[in-house]
Design an enzyme around this catalytic site. Sequence first.
Site, PDB file in Angstrom:
ATOM      1  N   HIS A 178      -2.947   3.990 -11.000  1.00 51.52           N
ATOM      2  CA  HIS A 178      -1.622   4.036 -10.362  1.00 51.52           C
ATOM      3  C   HIS A 178      -1.022   2.642 -10.153  1.00 51.52           C
ATOM      4  O   HIS A 178       0.179   2.519  -9.959  1.00 51.52           O
ATOM      5  CB  HIS A 178      -1.658   4.843  -9.064  1.00 51.52           C
ATOM      6  CG  HIS A 178      -2.431   4.219  -7.962  1.00 51.52           C
ATOM      7  ND1 HIS A 178      -3.780   4.355  -7.833  1.00 51.52           N
ATOM      8  CD2 HIS A 178      -2.027   3.431  -6.947  1.00 51.52           C
ATOM      9  CE1 HIS A 178      -4.177   3.692  -6.780  1.00 51.52           C
ATOM     10  NE2 HIS A 178      -3.146   3.117  -6.218  1.00 51.52           N
ATOM     11  N   HIS A 240      -8.237  -1.612 -11.461  1.00 50.29           N
ATOM     12  CA  HIS A 240      -6.889  -2.037 -11.060  1.00 50.29           C
ATOM     13  C   HIS A 240      -6.660  -3.531 -11.301  1.00 50.29           C
ATOM     14  O   HIS A 240      -5.658  -3.940 -11.886  1.00 50.29           O
ATOM     15  CB  HIS A 240      -6.652  -1.758  -9.572  1.00 50.29           C
ATOM     16  CG  HIS A 240      -6.864  -0.332  -9.181  1.00 50.29           C
ATOM     17  ND1 HIS A 240      -6.300   0.713  -9.864  1.00 50.29           N
ATOM     18  CD2 HIS A 240      -7.571   0.224  -8.175  1.00 50.29           C
ATOM     19  CE1 HIS A 240      -6.655   1.851  -9.288  1.00 50.29           C
ATOM     20  NE2 HIS A 240      -7.433   1.573  -8.266  1.00 50.29           N
TER      21      HIS A 240
END
Length: 480
Positions: A178, A240
């Site tokens: 995300h 990430h």
Amino acid sequence: MVSRVIPVDAFDLVVFGATGDLACRKILPGLYRRYLGGQVTERCRIIGAARGPMTRAEWQAMIAQALSEHVAKDKLKADKVAGFLERLEFVAVDARGGQGWADLAAMMREGVVRAFYFSVAPDLFGPLAERLRAHNVADSGSRIVVEKPFGHDLATARELNATLAQHFDETQIYRIDHYLGKETVQNLMAVRFANILFEPLWNAQYVDHVQITVAETVGVAGRGAYYDRAGAMRDMIQNHMMQLLCLIAMEPPYHFDPDAVRDEKLKVIRALDPVRPEDVVRGQYEAGEGLSYSDEAGNPDSRTESFMAMKVHISNWRWKGTPFYLRTGKRLKARVSEIAVFFKQPPHTIFDDASGWQENLLVIRLQPDEGMNLKVMIKEPGPGGMRLVRVPLDMSFAEALGAEGSDMPDAYERLIMDVIRGNQTLFMRGDEVEAAWSWADPVIAAHEGRRPLAYAQGSSGPLASDRLMARDGRVWRELH
Ligand code: NAP
């Protein structure tokens, strides 16, 4: 100035894990906001799937409650909420058994995009992929969305890739990170590749170093059992932060095309040097305002790190000699995710030492206050002679776009819409994930079983992390 809303094609989106935390907190509220924004139309359906038992009405009530908790009050319009809930169906399905699959197959419509969101524990990814095919629920045009964590190490990531590949083509698999769905991360690509200003300076000759920080104030309470098996390296750095590093360091792709972008990211990961053990600092928060890490994790002798800082080098023509410093941790003094690019001094200064020179700095802030800020030197205004002052040039979208800017889709909404559009640019390809694990595994192995350094809650991590920078004559940016 906000880009136009273009409705996506009609879809059937099946959310496996429909009653779970992620579905209720992020996925369904995000889909509601896209419905409110006109991107998800009346021809779209969202089919919740979990073992239940639960009826359609019960799931609708559950999601109505979730919307009331996770959508801003001014966006909760009764008629729109009702319209959205009408788009929901529910089917009781067991990912490990035969229950419910025939019902699900019968529900799927022809002529619409079919997507399947695996918002379930990772050990169910394989069984779901297999059953979707075996029961003819998915076809060769369907897309699957796979949540993190994608593997625990290289071996398990390979195994998972191989399992998914038995049932789906790589072009159908959307591995979600995300962080890549954030507006600023995409803006970073626009700023780098749509301007002539930055690229000529974007290399070891002009960039002194880069700092990537993901600091959290929360601890691991509530997900201690999972986190204690992962630690900061697996939970944050391997995925990430590696993605952020790739976007900063990659070469311009020949086109803004999914595989062209991902090819360039892959090259960065492959060019990473092995990390020297002395360039890594691992920490674990001790008891303070809250419980200690080991108490929250329920493991008194835990050796898992809740903080990690490291220096990383990229061995290629562009970056040789410019260190990238990564830092992440829990229970730190502020919640900050940012990338800071520190430029070098001009080759010769014509101003006195006392004039107040500081380096140019580009700060890309992911949270809070998402935005981009370039710090440049100017003359301090006024009659005080030639004194320099560093001022921020605000390049953040929110200000430039005025009030409309606050209606930006969040990362999950944007990524789910990309799945429906069939755009994989912001999703990790299988070989990228494996390359990231190939780099991460030796770092993990070098420190496995070692006790991390203790740090105080509300601090910036262990002092050794500051020493890691001081050794190179540098300092971390303050966490605030
Ligand atoms: P969760 O709250 O534990 O929910 C799990 C869901 O899976 C429930 O709806 C559960 O419903 C369903 N489920 C369990 N076993 C099943 C089975 N055999 N067949 C069908 N459905 C089954 O998990 P979560 O926190 O939402 O996380 C889901 C995934 O997202 C995980 O991979 C997690 O790592 C990832 N993720 C979560 C977050 C987050 O913030 N929560 C963030 C990033 C990634 P039933 O028990 O009724 O079947």
